[in-house]
Motif scaffolding. Structure first.
Motif, PDB file in Angstrom:
ATOM      1  N   SER A   1     -41.107 -25.496 -40.491  1.00 59.24           N
ATOM      2  CA  SER A   1     -41.009 -25.155 -39.064  1.00 59.24           C
ATOM      3  C   SER A   1     -40.684 -26.374 -38.219  1.00 59.24           C
ATOM      4  O   SER A   1     -40.208 -26.232 -37.088  1.00 59.24           O
ATOM      5  CB  SER A   1     -42.316 -24.529 -38.578  1.00 59.24           C
ATOM      6  N   GLY A   2     -40.947 -27.572 -38.730  1.00 59.60           N
ATOM      7  CA  GLY A   2     -40.576 -28.776 -38.002  1.00 59.60           C
ATOM      8  C   GLY A   2     -39.091 -28.847 -37.723  1.00 59.60           C
ATOM      9  O   GLY A   2     -38.667 -29.409 -36.704  1.00 59.60           O
ATOM     10  N   LEU A   3     -38.277 -28.283 -38.617  1.00 59.78           N
ATOM     11  CA  LEU A   3     -36.836 -28.264 -38.379  1.00 59.78           C
ATOM     12  C   LEU A   3     -36.481 -27.325 -37.229  1.00 59.78           C
ATOM     13  O   LEU A   3     -35.522 -27.570 -36.500  1.00 59.78           O
ATOM     14  CB  LEU A   3     -36.103 -27.847 -39.657  1.00 59.78           C
ATOM     15  N   PHE A   4     -37.235 -26.260 -37.069  1.00 63.05           N
ATOM     16  CA  PHE A   4     -37.014 -25.364 -35.933  1.00 63.05           C
ATOM     17  C   PHE A   4     -37.362 -26.076 -34.626  1.00 63.05           C
ATOM     18  O   PHE A   4     -36.663 -25.926 -33.620  1.00 63.05           O
ATOM     19  CB  PHE A   4     -37.847 -24.088 -36.073  1.00 63.05           C
ATOM     20  N   LEU A   5     -38.438 -26.853 -34.668  1.00 66.12           N
ATOM     21  CA  LEU A   5     -38.801 -27.655 -33.502  1.00 66.12           C
ATOM     22  C   LEU A   5     -37.719 -28.679 -33.205  1.00 66.12           C
ATOM     23  O   LEU A   5     -37.365 -28.908 -32.038  1.00 66.12           O
ATOM     24  CB  LEU A   5     -40.136 -28.351 -33.747  1.00 66.12           C
ATOM     25  N   ALA A   6     -37.172 -29.299 -34.255  1.00 67.23           N
ATOM     26  CA  ALA A   6     -36.098 -30.275 -34.062  1.00 67.23           C
ATOM     27  C   ALA A   6     -34.887 -29.627 -33.403  1.00 67.23           C
ATOM     28  O   ALA A   6     -34.238 -30.227 -32.533  1.00 67.23           O
ATOM     29  CB  ALA A   6     -35.707 -30.891 -35.404  1.00 67.23           C
ATOM     30  N   ALA A   7     -34.564 -28.399 -33.798  1.00 64.31           N
ATOM     31  CA  ALA A   7     -33.443 -27.688 -33.174  1.00 64.31           C
ATOM     32  C   ALA A   7     -33.719 -27.433 -31.698  1.00 64.31           C
ATOM     33  O   ALA A   7     -32.830 -27.590 -30.845  1.00 64.31           O
ATOM     34  CB  ALA A   7     -33.201 -26.375 -33.904  1.00 64.31           C
ATOM     35  N   ALA A   8     -34.959 -27.044 -31.373  1.00 65.34           N
ATOM     36  CA  ALA A   8     -35.312 -26.790 -29.968  1.00 65.34           C
ATOM     37  C   ALA A   8     -35.225 -28.068 -29.145  1.00 65.34           C
ATOM     38  O   ALA A   8     -34.736 -28.059 -28.006  1.00 65.34           O
ATOM     39  CB  ALA A   8     -36.715 -26.198 -29.892  1.00 65.34           C
ATOM     40  N   ILE A   9     -35.677 -29.184 -29.707  1.00 66.19           N
ATOM     41  CA  ILE A   9     -35.617 -30.455 -28.980  1.00 66.19           C
ATOM     42  C   ILE A   9     -34.171 -30.900 -28.809  1.00 66.19           C
ATOM     43  O   ILE A   9     -33.800 -31.468 -27.771  1.00 66.19           O
ATOM     44  CB  ILE A   9     -36.454 -31.519 -29.723  1.00 66.19           C
ATOM     45  N   THR A  10     -33.324 -30.613 -29.797  1.00 65.97           N
ATOM     46  CA  THR A  10     -31.897 -30.922 -29.654  1.00 65.97           C
ATOM     47  C   THR A  10     -31.285 -30.117 -28.508  1.00 65.97           C
ATOM     48  O   THR A  10     -30.503 -30.653 -27.703  1.00 65.97           O
ATOM     49  CB  THR A  10     -31.158 -30.625 -30.964  1.00 65.97           C
ATOM     50  N   VAL A  11     -31.624 -28.835 -28.416  1.00 68.72           N
ATOM     51  CA  VAL A  11     -31.131 -28.015 -27.305  1.00 68.72           C
ATOM     52  C   VAL A  11     -31.635 -28.575 -25.978  1.00 68.72           C
ATOM     53  O   VAL A  11     -30.874 -28.668 -24.998  1.00 68.72           O
ATOM     54  CB  VAL A  11     -31.575 -26.551 -27.482  1.00 68.72           C
ATOM     55  N   LEU A  12     -32.902 -28.968 -25.944  1.00 70.96           N
ATOM     56  CA  LEU A  12     -33.456 -29.551 -24.723  1.00 70.96           C
ATOM     57  C   LEU A  12     -32.732 -30.831 -24.347  1.00 70.96           C
ATOM     58  O   LEU A  12     -32.436 -31.080 -23.170  1.00 70.96           O
ATOM     59  CB  LEU A  12     -34.945 -29.829 -24.922  1.00 70.96           C
ATOM     60  N   PHE A  13     -32.407 -31.641 -25.346  1.00 69.52           N
ATOM     61  CA  PHE A  13     -31.682 -32.885 -25.093  1.00 69.52           C
ATOM     62  C   PHE A  13     -30.292 -32.590 -24.524  1.00 69.52           C
ATOM     63  O   PHE A  13     -29.858 -33.223 -23.547  1.00 69.52           O
ATOM     64  CB  PHE A  13     -31.559 -33.688 -26.384  1.00 69.52           C
ATOM     65  N   VAL A  14     -29.582 -31.648 -25.119  1.00 68.32           N
ATOM     66  CA  VAL A  14     -28.230 -31.308 -24.646  1.00 68.32           C
ATOM     67  C   VAL A  14     -28.288 -30.786 -23.215  1.00 68.32           C
ATOM     68  O   VAL A  14     -27.455 -31.144 -22.370  1.00 68.32           O
ATOM     69  CB  VAL A  14     -27.580 -30.271 -25.586  1.00 68.32           C
ATOM     70  N   LEU A  15     -29.284 -29.962 -22.918  1.00 70.14           N
ATOM     71  CA  LEU A  15     -29.417 -29.445 -21.559  1.00 70.14           C
ATOM     72  C   LEU A  15     -29.748 -30.554 -20.566  1.00 70.14           C
ATOM     73  O   LEU A  15     -29.275 -30.534 -19.424  1.00 70.14           O
ATOM     74  CB  LEU A  15     -30.491 -28.360 -21.521  1.00 70.14           C
ATOM     75  N   SER A  16     -30.554 -31.528 -20.997  1.00 72.68           N
ATOM     76  CA  SER A  16     -30.863 -32.640 -20.097  1.00 72.68           C
ATOM     77  C   SER A  16     -29.630 -33.496 -19.852  1.00 72.68           C
ATOM     78  O   SER A  16     -29.415 -33.992 -18.751  1.00 72.68           O
ATOM     79  CB  SER A  16     -31.990 -33.491 -20.672  1.00 72.68           C
ATOM     80  N   VAL A  17     -28.792 -33.665 -20.877  1.00 73.89           N
ATOM     81  CA  VAL A  17     -27.542 -34.423 -20.715  1.00 73.89           C
ATOM     82  C   VAL A  17     -26.599 -33.691 -19.770  1.00 73.89           C
ATOM     83  O   VAL A  17     -25.963 -34.293 -18.902  1.00 73.89           O
ATOM     84  CB  VAL A  17     -26.875 -34.648 -22.083  1.00 73.89           C
ATOM     85  N   SER A  18     -26.530 -32.363 -19.912  1.00 72.20           N
ATOM     86  CA  SER A  18     -25.632 -31.584 -19.052  1.00 72.20           C
ATOM     87  C   SER A  18     -26.070 -31.612 -17.601  1.00 72.20           C
ATOM     88  O   SER A  18     -25.274 -31.332 -16.704  1.00 72.20           O
ATOM     89  CB  SER A  18     -25.563 -30.141 -19.548  1.00 72.20           C
ATOM     90  N   SER A  19     -27.358 -31.944 -17.361  1.00 75.01           N
ATOM     91  CA  SER A  19     -27.846 -32.020 -15.982  1.00 75.01           C
ATOM     92  C   SER A  19     -27.733 -33.437 -15.416  1.00 75.01           C
ATOM     93  O   SER A  19     -28.282 -33.729 -14.364  1.00 75.01           O
ATOM     94  CB  SER A  19     -29.295 -31.550 -15.915  1.00 75.01           C
ATOM     95  N   GLY A  20     -27.013 -34.305 -16.131  1.00 76.75           N
ATOM     96  CA  GLY A  20     -26.732 -35.635 -15.601  1.00 76.75           C
ATOM     97  C   GLY A  20     -27.442 -36.770 -16.293  1.00 76.75           C
ATOM     98  O   GLY A  20     -27.305 -37.924 -15.887  1.00 76.75           O
ATOM     99  N   LYS A  21     -28.211 -36.487 -17.357  1.00 77.76           N
ATOM    100  CA  LYS A  21     -28.901 -37.554 -18.075  1.00 77.76           C
ATOM    101  C   LYS A  21     -27.949 -38.164 -19.105  1.00 77.76           C
ATOM    102  O   LYS A  21     -26.958 -37.572 -19.492  1.00 77.76           O
ATOM    103  CB  LYS A  21     -30.162 -37.014 -18.759  1.00 77.76           C
ATOM    104  N   GLY A  22     -28.295 -39.337 -19.610  1.00 75.29           N
ATOM    105  CA  GLY A  22     -27.429 -40.032 -20.552  1.00 75.29           C
ATOM    106  C   GLY A  22     -27.659 -39.607 -21.985  1.00 75.29           C
ATOM    107  O   GLY A  22     -28.541 -38.816 -22.301  1.00 75.29           O
ATOM    108  N   TRP A  23     -26.816 -40.189 -22.880  1.00 79.83           N
ATOM    109  CA  TRP A  23     -26.857 -39.871 -24.301  1.00 79.83           C
ATOM    110  C   TRP A  23     -27.639 -40.909 -25.102  1.00 79.83           C
ATOM    111  O   TRP A  23     -27.590 -40.903 -26.332  1.00 79.83           O
ATOM    112  CB  TRP A  23     -25.433 -39.787 -24.850  1.00 79.83           C
TER     113      TRP A  23
END
Length: 419
Positions: free
Chosen positions: A233-255
């Motif tokens: 299930s840790g991999l599912f959490l990793a996928a969710a955090i990746t989505v959160l990261f992409v959404l934060s980048v799309s809102s103007g945050k860096g990579w």
């Protein structure tokens, strides 16, 4: 109660915004990647709210220990038993025995393995918990006591993390007490006290999620990597955090934090390499699940149909049939949760729960979905939010779940299958 990232406006009690995910009206969309501020920050240690949560946690542990004590006297194995089982025996059931065998003997003792008849398929279990169990056993000689100590400490960390996340997501749950109450009285709460992986997984996963909400990507991914040593299930959490990261980048945050997203994949890769070195199969853990728990791939409708037949067609004893009925109910709850998360555009949380449901719902039949609900923290915060908007809901929840929780606990503590 607004299920929004930390640091955002509060809702007034009783308002539509105050029920967030579960409200009848949509809440104003909130940008991802907001820094957490104020109450519940990780810079503080134990606040009065934390201590109240820990008191609740310890009280529920005492309740489970009382139940375990009664179970070994009132429901012994055999009709003519004159002595109760050892004090800790009720907790050493089912998967707890697998973890003990791995910790004590390793995965492939004396060149044994899946090529032998009667193999116990122990490689299906990830190594994080057994490794920690072996380490704690150096201090605590009794294996069962060592496992219980791990879950006791990890569970305390988990409820503290859950309460702090709840304070940010559900502002009216001022100290996170309501969310933790619903969580600790959930139907499968006994597994948080036993020598199982749920408590340890949450002790890594919930702080990882909080760190990700605060854009602390190194901490978030490191803790997620630790979670992947415990459960897939840790991999599912990793996928969710990746989505959160992409959404934060799309809102103007860096990579800048992007490289850390690869960290959670390293422990499963290392474990697969270890299994390949001993079995020649990179996916030996998955093959073990297929052999031991019928987790070979089936379409979702086949899994539902087979579980339905097992629950209601009289092909199993009543105990197993009842557990399959609970599996079906848990799947319905999970699907409803994913739908509501998607409706509220909580995409990271929706991805996390949806991947869990896909993994568990595409087997021959459903196994362990009720236990998986313990890992769906948006569920417990959502239920708390509903109860704060509609006070009668808490009474209904407790009247329904408390007897179910007691029955599942008794089933597990007396050696019956309980998910």
């Amino acid at each position: 109660m607004s299920l929004s990232p930390p640091g955002l406006r509060r809702a007034e009690p009783g308002s539509d915004a105050a029920s967030g995910l579960w409200a009848g009206r949509p809440v104003r969309p909130v940008p991802y990647g907001s820094k957490a501020t104020g109450r519940g920050s990780w810079s503080s240690w134990l606040t009065p709210a934390d201590r109240r949560v820990l008191q609740l946690y310890l009280l529920t542990r005492i309740s489970l220990w009382i139940t375990a004590h009664g179970a070994r006297w009132l429901f012994p194995r055999g009709s003519d038993v004159r002595e109760a089982a050892p004090v800790l025996a009720p907790f050493q059931q089912w998967d707890a025995n697998h973890y003990l065998h791995i910790a004590r003997d390793g995965y492939f003792p004396a060149d044994t393995g899946p090529w032998m008849d009667g193999w116990d398929n122990r490689e299906a279990f990830f190594p994080g918990f057994p490794m920690l169990l072996r380490a704690v056993h150096l201090i605590v000689p009794d294996w069962t006591a060592a496992g219980l100590l791990i879950s006791l400490v990890a569970g305390a960390v988990a409820v503290l993390a859950l309460s702090r996340i709840a304070r940010a997501y559900v502002p009216e749950d001022a100290d996170g007490h309501r969310t933790v109450l619903f969580f600790l009285l959930s139907p499968c709460a006994v597994f948080l006290a036993a020598g199982y992986t749920e408590a340890l997984f949450l002790a890594f996963a919930l702080p990882a999620w909080r760190a990700a909400q605060c854009q602390r990507w190194l901490w978030a991914c490191t803790l997620t990597a630790l979670a992947t040593t415990v459960r897939v299930s840790g991999l599912f959490l990793a996928a969710a955090i990746t989505v959160l990261f992409v959404l934060s980048v799309s809102s103007g945050k860096g990579w800048r934090g992007a490289p850390w997203l690869a960290l959670p994949a390293l422990p499963p890769l290392a474990y697969s390499w270890y299994l390949h070195a001993h079995t020649g199969d990179w996916m030996a853990w998955k093959r073990a699940q297929e052999r031991g728990w019928y987790r070979e791939f089936h379409t979702p409708w086949e899994g539902w149909s087979n579980t339905w037949n097992a629950a209601f067609e009289g092909v199993h004893t009543t105990g197993y049939a009842a557990m399959f009925q609970v599996e079906l109910a848990a799947m319905v709850v999970g699907l409803a949760l994913v739908a509501l998360l998607a409706r509220r555009r909580r995409w990271p949380e929706a991805v996390y729960v949806a991947l869990s449901l896909w993994a568990l719902g595409t087997s021959y039949w459903y196994v362990s979905i009720p236990r998986a609900t313990l890992l769906w923290w948006p569920l417990w915060m959502g239920l708390a939010a509903v109860s704060l908007r509609r006070p009668w809901f808490r009474t209904v929840y407790l009247c329904v779940t408390v007897p179910v929780t007691a029955l599942v606990a008794l089933a597990f503590l007396t050696g019956r299958w309980a998910g």
